[in-house]
Design a protein around this motif. Structure first.
Motif, PDB file in Angstrom:
ATOM      1  N   PRO A 103      28.253  40.844  -4.716  1.00 37.53           N
ATOM      2  CA  PRO A 103      28.570  39.569  -4.649  1.00 37.53           C
ATOM      3  C   PRO A 103      28.136  38.970  -3.339  1.00 37.53           C
ATOM      4  O   PRO A 103      27.793  39.472  -2.314  1.00 37.53           O
ATOM      5  N   GLY A 104      27.652  37.710  -3.805  1.00 40.61           N
ATOM      6  CA  GLY A 104      27.517  36.799  -2.503  1.00 40.61           C
ATOM      7  C   GLY A 104      28.910  36.488  -1.676  1.00 40.61           C
ATOM      8  O   GLY A 104      29.708  36.566  -2.329  1.00 40.61           O
ATOM      9  N   PRO A 105      28.687  35.350  -0.923  1.00 39.66           N
ATOM     10  CA  PRO A 105      29.963  34.761  -0.394  1.00 39.66           C
ATOM     11  C   PRO A 105      30.622  33.893  -1.171  1.00 39.66           C
ATOM     12  O   PRO A 105      30.221  33.403  -2.198  1.00 39.66           O
ATOM     13  N   PRO A 106      31.853  33.845  -0.885  1.00 39.06           N
ATOM     14  CA  PRO A 106      32.689  32.626  -1.674  1.00 39.06           C
ATOM     15  C   PRO A 106      32.141  31.268  -1.583  1.00 39.06           C
ATOM     16  O   PRO A 106      31.731  30.767  -0.416  1.00 39.06           O
ATOM     17  N   VAL A 107      32.020  30.559  -2.878  1.00 45.70           N
ATOM     18  CA  VAL A 107      31.300  29.297  -2.822  1.00 45.70           C
ATOM     19  C   VAL A 107      32.033  28.292  -1.879  1.00 45.70           C
ATOM     20  O   VAL A 107      31.533  27.348  -1.032  1.00 45.70           O
ATOM     21  N   ARG A 108      33.456  28.344  -1.532  1.00 42.59           N
ATOM     22  CA  ARG A 108      34.296  27.580  -0.569  1.00 42.59           C
ATOM     23  C   ARG A 108      34.611  28.121   0.752  1.00 42.59           C
ATOM     24  O   ARG A 108      35.401  27.664   1.294  1.00 42.59           O
TER      25      ARG A 108
END
Length: 345
Positions: free
Chosen positions: A115-120
Motif C-alpha cells: 500500500p501507499g501512504p494514507p490519503v489524509r
C-alpha cells in the motif's frame, strides 16, 4: 457531557438561502442536468476503506462495533483489479462488513500487498477529500466508557451534545482510527434505529469535504436524486474546539439521502475562511484510507446518458463480480472529485 446550543440564524437569511437553492436547482433542471429518468438508488451500498492491517481493522469494526462479516476473500482478485485498473497481485485480503439485512451502509475493507501512504496523512481537517465515517450509537456515553476501558482513545474525553436550530438533539465524539480514518460516533436523541449487539449501526454517513458546495449539492440533488435532509452553517468557539478548526472558520454542512433510510447518507462540508489542499486526486487504489462509494442503479444505460448530459465523464468496466456487488459497472468522479462506482445488479 458537554452541551452546546447551535446558534439560530435569522429567518430572512434562511428563506433567502432556501430560495437561492431552489432557483439554482430549477435552472439546472432546465439546462445541463436534464435527465431522462431517475435510475439510481439514493443511498450508497458500501464505502471502500483501504487498511494496512485487516486483522487490526476487524478488531475495531467487528470486535468493538459489532459489525458482521458478510463476505471475505483472500489473495489475488482479477475482477476487482480490473474494476480498479490495478494488478490482481496488488490485492491481498478483503472483507465486507455490515449489519445483517441492511442493503446500505456497508463497509468494504481491503488490504493491499504494497500500500501507499494514507490519503489524509498529515492533512488538516478542512483539506478536501473523503473526510469522516459516521456510525450511530445507542447510549453513546456508555459506549464511550466501554471503548475507553479497552484502551481506545478519542479526540476528546467525552461526547459533546448539540441542539440544532430546529430543536433536534444529538451527541457525538470523534475517534481517529488506523490509516488516518476519522470515525464520528453519534447518537441522535429519540431516533429509533437497528443496532448491533454492541450498540452501533452500520455506517450512517460518508463525509466529503468540498470547496464548491453548490455544484456538489446540485449534483446530488439532480443527478443522484437525493433529498436534502439537513442544512446549516456552523461556527464559533465550541464548533472550532469540537472539530479542530482555526479561530474564525465556519463550516457549511448539508446531509443528503432519503428520510426513510438512516444508512448510506452523504454529508457535504465546505469549510469557509481557510485555504485547503485538494486530496481527491490521490484518493485511488492502492492508497490507504477512504477511497470511494458504490451505488446501485436500475438502468445503467439511462444513468450513463444522465452523466453525459451533465458533462461528467465516466469509464466503462463492463460486467464484474466483486465482493461488494456484481453487474455492469462504471466509475466516475463527482464535481468535487469523489470517486463513485455505479453498478446495475
Amino acid at each position: 457531557m458537554i452541551r452546546i446550543t447551535l446558534p439560530a440564524y435569522r429567518k430572512h437569511n434562511r428563506i433567502a438561502q432556501q430560495l437561492g437553492l431552489l432557483l439554482a436547482m430549477l435552472l439546472l433542471t432546465a439546462a445541463c442536468w436534464a435527465k431522462e429518468e431517475i435510475t439510481i438508488e439514493p443511498s450508497w451500498t458500501s464505502v471502500t476503506v483501504a487498511v494496512a492491517d485487516l486483522d487490526r481493522a476487524l478488531e475495531l469494526w467487528v470486535g468493538t462495533f459489532g459489525f458482521s462479516k458478510l463476505a471475505s476473500a483472500q489473495g489475488d482478485d482479477a475482477e476487482l483489479a480490473a474494476l480498479w485498473r490495478i494488478l490482481p497481485a496488488d490485492i491481498k485480503r478483503q472483507a465486507l462488513l455490515g449489519i445483517p439485512g441492511s442493503v446500505y451502509g456497508n463497509l468494504h475493507l481491503v488490504e493491499f500487498t504494497e500500500p501507499g501512504p494514507p490519503v489524509r496523512e498529515g492533512a488538516q481537517v478542512y483539506d478536501l477529500g473523503p473526510g469522516n465515517l459516521t456510525v450511530f450509537a445507542k447510549d453513546l456515553p456508555a459506549r464511550v466508557k466501554e471503548m475507553q476501558a479497552k484502551g481506545i482513545s478519542f479526540r476528546h474525553a467525552e461526547p459533546t451534545e448539540f441542539t440544532t436550530p430546529d430543536g433536534a438533539v444529538f451527541s457525538e465524539i470523534h475517534l481517529l482510527a488506523q490509516d488516518e480514518v476519522n470515525i464520528v460516533l453519534r447518537e441522535i436523541i429519540g431516533k429509533k434505529m437497528v443496532f448491533s449487539p454492541q450498540g452501533f449501526t452500520g455506517i450512517g454517513r460518508l463525509t466529503a469535504v468540498v470547496d464548491d458546495a453548490q455544484s456538489e449539492r446540485d449534483f446530488y440533488a439532480e443527478l443522484m436524486d437525493m433529498d436534502l435532509l439537513y442544512d446549516s452553517v456552523l461556527g464559533g468557539p465550541d464548533i472550532e474546539r469540537t472539530v479542530g478548526l482555526p479561530a474564525g472558520v465556519k463550516l457549511e454542512q448539508s446531509i443528503w439521502g432519503i428520510a426513510s433510510e438512516s444508512l448510506g447518507q452523504t454529508e457535504l462540508v465546505d469549510y469557509q475562511g481557510v485555504k485547503s489542499t485538494n486530496l481527491y486526486p490521490i484518493t485511488v487504489p492502492t492508497q490507504l484510507g477512504i477511497l470511494h462509494a458504490s451505488y446501485r442503479v436500475r438502468n445503467l444505460d439511462v444513468f450513463k446518458k444522465n452523466l453525459h448530459n451533465a458533462g461528467i465523464n465516466h469509464s466503462e468496466r463492463d460486467f464484474r463480480e466483486v465482493i461488494f456487488g456484481s453487474g455492469r459497472f462504471i466509475r466516475f468522479r463527482t464535481p468535487a472529485g469523489m470517486n463513485i462506482e455505479a453498478f446495475e445488479q
